[in-house]
Design a protein around this motif. Structure first.
Motif, PDB file in Angstrom:
ATOM      1  N   ARG A 160       0.881  -1.173   0.000  1.00 41.52           N
ATOM      2  CA  ARG A 160       0.000   0.000   0.000  1.00 41.52           C
ATOM      3  C   ARG A 160       0.917   1.220   0.000  1.00 41.52           C
ATOM      4  NH1 ARG A 160      -5.096  -0.043  -1.076  1.00 41.52           N
ATOM      5  NH2 ARG A 160      -5.486   1.635   0.372  1.00 41.52           N
ATOM      6  N   SER A 161       0.422   2.327  -0.537  1.00 39.50           N
ATOM      7  CA  SER A 161       1.268   3.515  -0.591  1.00 39.50           C
ATOM      8  C   SER A 161       0.479   4.785  -0.346  1.00 39.50           C
ATOM      9  CB  SER A 161       1.956   3.601  -1.952  1.00 39.50           C
ATOM     10  OG  SER A 161       1.000   3.861  -2.962  1.00 39.50           O
ATOM     11  N   GLY A 162       1.224   5.828  -0.044  1.00 42.99           N
ATOM     12  CA  GLY A 162       0.663   7.157   0.102  1.00 42.99           C
ATOM     13  C   GLY A 162       1.729   8.171  -0.241  1.00 42.99           C
ATOM     14  N   ASP A 163       1.316   9.317  -0.746  1.00 41.47           N
ATOM     15  CA  ASP A 163       2.253  10.365  -1.146  1.00 41.47           C
ATOM     16  C   ASP A 163       1.963  11.632  -0.359  1.00 41.47           C
ATOM     17  OD1 ASP A 163       2.968   8.542  -3.121  1.00 41.47           O
ATOM     18  OD2 ASP A 163       1.783   9.514  -4.664  1.00 41.47           O
ATOM     19  N   LYS A 164       3.006  12.341  -0.009  1.00 46.07           N
ATOM     20  CA  LYS A 164       2.860  13.654   0.608  1.00 46.07           C
ATOM     21  C   LYS A 164       4.059  14.479   0.170  1.00 46.07           C
ATOM     22  CE  LYS A 164       0.477  16.192   3.457  1.00 46.07           C
ATOM     23  NZ  LYS A 164      -0.895  16.560   3.144  1.00 46.07           N
ATOM     24  N   GLY A 165       3.795  15.483  -0.655  1.00 46.70           N
ATOM     25  CA  GLY A 165       4.888  16.306  -1.160  1.00 46.70           C
ATOM     26  C   GLY A 165       5.819  15.458  -2.002  1.00 46.70           C
ATOM     27  N   ASN A 166       7.103  15.476  -1.656  1.00 41.48           N
ATOM     28  CA  ASN A 166       8.112  14.719  -2.395  1.00 41.48           C
ATOM     29  C   ASN A 166       8.482  13.413  -1.677  1.00 41.48           C
ATOM     30  OD1 ASN A 166       9.850  14.382  -4.601  1.00 41.48           O
ATOM     31  ND2 ASN A 166      11.544  15.404  -3.585  1.00 41.48           N
ATOM     32  N   THR A 167       7.633  12.985  -0.759  1.00 40.64           N
ATOM     33  CA  THR A 167       7.899  11.786   0.030  1.00 40.64           C
ATOM     34  C   THR A 167       6.830  10.739  -0.245  1.00 40.64           C
ATOM     35  OG1 THR A 167       8.936  13.104   1.766  1.00 40.64           O
ATOM     36  CG2 THR A 167       8.204  10.891   2.375  1.00 40.64           C
ATOM     37  N   SER A 168       7.272   9.517  -0.465  1.00 43.42           N
ATOM     38  CA  SER A 168       6.352   8.400  -0.654  1.00 43.42           C
ATOM     39  C   SER A 168       6.457   7.481   0.547  1.00 43.42           C
ATOM     40  CB  SER A 168       6.694   7.640  -1.935  1.00 43.42           C
ATOM     41  OG  SER A 168       5.746   6.630  -2.167  1.00 43.42           O
ATOM     42  N   ASN A 169       5.342   6.994   0.994  1.00 45.13           N
ATOM     43  CA  ASN A 169       5.249   6.092   2.129  1.00 45.13           C
ATOM     44  C   ASN A 169       4.720   4.757   1.595  1.00 45.13           C
ATOM     45  OD1 ASN A 169       5.111   5.269   4.855  1.00 45.13           O
ATOM     46  ND2 ASN A 169       2.969   5.826   4.927  1.00 45.13           N
ATOM     47  N   ILE A 170       5.541   3.725   1.631  1.00 43.30           N
ATOM     48  CA  ILE A 170       5.155   2.430   1.059  1.00 43.30           C
ATOM     49  C   ILE A 170       5.242   1.355   2.140  1.00 43.30           C
ATOM     50  CG2 ILE A 170       5.734   0.671  -0.665  1.00 43.30           C
ATOM     51  CD1 ILE A 170       6.955   3.049  -2.302  1.00 43.30           C
ATOM     52  N   ASN A 185       6.435   7.839 -11.386  1.00 38.09           N
ATOM     53  CA  ASN A 185       7.173   7.838 -10.126  1.00 38.09           C
ATOM     54  C   ASN A 185       6.275   8.050  -8.917  1.00 38.09           C
ATOM     55  OD1 ASN A 185       9.656   7.197 -10.990  1.00 38.09           O
ATOM     56  ND2 ASN A 185      10.554   9.203 -10.791  1.00 38.09           N
ATOM     57  N   TYR A 186       4.976   8.088  -9.104  1.00 36.06           N
ATOM     58  CA  TYR A 186       4.088   8.218  -7.967  1.00 36.06           C
ATOM     59  C   TYR A 186       4.214   6.992  -7.078  1.00 36.06           C
ATOM     60  CZ  TYR A 186       1.880  12.031 -10.587  1.00 36.06           C
ATOM     61  OH  TYR A 186       1.624  13.173 -11.277  1.00 36.06           O
ATOM     62  N   GLY A 187       3.849   7.160  -5.818  1.00 36.38           N
ATOM     63  CA  GLY A 187       3.999   6.081  -4.847  1.00 36.38           C
ATOM     64  C   GLY A 187       3.342   4.779  -5.238  1.00 36.38           C
ATOM     65  N   LYS A 188       2.196   4.838  -5.897  1.00 39.81           N
ATOM     66  CA  LYS A 188       1.520   3.597  -6.297  1.00 39.81           C
ATOM     67  C   LYS A 188       2.387   2.809  -7.276  1.00 39.81           C
ATOM     68  CE  LYS A 188      -3.263   4.951  -5.481  1.00 39.81           C
ATOM     69  NZ  LYS A 188      -2.892   5.585  -4.253  1.00 39.81           N
ATOM     70  N   ALA A 189       3.063   3.505  -8.177  1.00 42.71           N
ATOM     71  CA  ALA A 189       3.943   2.817  -9.127  1.00 42.71           C
ATOM     72  C   ALA A 189       5.151   2.231  -8.408  1.00 42.71           C
ATOM     73  CB  ALA A 189       4.395   3.772 -10.229  1.00 42.71           C
ATOM     74  N   LEU A 190       5.710   2.963  -7.445  1.00 42.64           N
ATOM     75  CA  LEU A 190       6.848   2.450  -6.685  1.00 42.64           C
ATOM     76  C   LEU A 190       6.442   1.237  -5.846  1.00 42.64           C
ATOM     77  CD1 LEU A 190       8.436   5.812  -5.487  1.00 42.64           C
ATOM     78  CD2 LEU A 190       9.261   4.329  -7.317  1.00 42.64           C
ATOM     79  N   SER A 191       5.237   1.287  -5.270  1.00 41.51           N
ATOM     80  CA  SER A 191       4.804   0.149  -4.451  1.00 41.51           C
ATOM     81  C   SER A 191       4.490  -1.066  -5.313  1.00 41.51           C
ATOM     82  CB  SER A 191       3.609   0.518  -3.574  1.00 41.51           C
ATOM     83  OG  SER A 191       2.447   0.711  -4.333  1.00 41.51           O
ATOM     84  N   ALA A 192       3.972  -0.845  -6.514  1.00 40.25           N
ATOM     85  CA  ALA A 192       3.720  -1.968  -7.424  1.00 40.25           C
ATOM     86  C   ALA A 192       5.039  -2.553  -7.918  1.00 40.25           C
ATOM     87  CB  ALA A 192       2.858  -1.527  -8.602  1.00 40.25           C
ATOM     88  N   ALA A 193       6.011  -1.701  -8.167  1.00 39.13           N
ATOM     89  CA  ALA A 193       7.303  -2.177  -8.683  1.00 39.13           C
ATOM     90  C   ALA A 193       8.021  -3.074  -7.686  1.00 39.13           C
ATOM     91  CB  ALA A 193       8.192  -0.992  -9.063  1.00 39.13           C
ATOM     92  N   ILE A 194       7.953  -2.745  -6.393  1.00 46.67           N
ATOM     93  CA  ILE A 194       8.689  -3.534  -5.401  1.00 46.67           C
ATOM     94  C   ILE A 194       8.169  -4.967  -5.330  1.00 46.67           C
ATOM     95  CG2 ILE A 194       7.341  -2.979  -3.324  1.00 46.67           C
ATOM     96  CD1 ILE A 194      11.196  -3.149  -3.579  1.00 46.67           C
ATOM     97  N   LEU A 195       6.982  -5.218  -5.842  1.00 50.65           N
ATOM     98  CA  LEU A 195       6.462  -6.589  -5.865  1.00 50.65           C
ATOM     99  C   LEU A 195       7.301  -7.490  -6.767  1.00 50.65           C
ATOM    100  CD1 LEU A 195       2.635  -5.858  -5.895  1.00 50.65           C
ATOM    101  CD2 LEU A 195       4.012  -6.721  -3.984  1.00 50.65           C
ATOM    102  N   GLY A 196       8.180  -6.900  -7.578  1.00 52.54           N
ATOM    103  CA  GLY A 196       9.105  -7.663  -8.404  1.00 52.54           C
ATOM    104  C   GLY A 196      10.424  -7.971  -7.712  1.00 52.54           C
TER     105      GLY A 196
END
Length: 123
Positions: free
Chosen positions: A12-22, A87-98
């Motif tokens: 799961r992810s969330g974005d705030k400013g330039n920080t992503s929380n995954i 580069n949004y958090g959802k894309a980063l969180s989906a990528a880590i599944l690899g």
């Protein structure tokens, strides 16, 4: 046996400013020690190959079998400032599944989507 993180956990992810929380949640309690041992903040950042420019801090939530990664400098200046849509958090969180995780043979039956693994990889 090496498997993709998607067979061991979900994100799961969330974005705030330039920080992503995954957050990475183990599907089974038995998988959580594997995640803690193999998915460090350094390996998380390295996996994203430069998309995360700042520091990555990992927090452990043992009571819910989850790891939380706070990724600074991960969104190209922030969602509303970036022209880089993936580069949004959802894309980063989906990528880590690899990310590849080494799972002992005894835990293979507990993997999610085990039917998707190549027949020659399942003991």
């Amino acid at each position: 046996m090496k498997v993709l993180l998607q067979h061991v956990a979900h994100t799961r992810s969330g974005d705030k400013g330039n920080t992503s929380n995954i957050s990475v949640f183990a599907f089974e309690p038995e998988f959580f020690p594997l995640l803690k041992a193999q998915l460090s903040a350094e390996r998380f950042k390295s996996f994203h190959r430069g998309a995360i420019k700042g520091r990555v801090t990992r927090y452990e939530a043992d009571n819910i079998d989850a790891l939380n990664f706070v990724c600074e400098g991960a969104l190209g200046g922030g969602v509303s400032r970036s022209l880089c849509l993936d580069n949004y958090g959802k894309a980063l969180s989906a990528a880590i599944l690899g990310f590849e995780v080494d799972v002992p043979d005894a835990l293979v039956p507990k993997l999610h989507g085990v039917h998707l693994l190549a027949a020659d990889r399942v003991p």
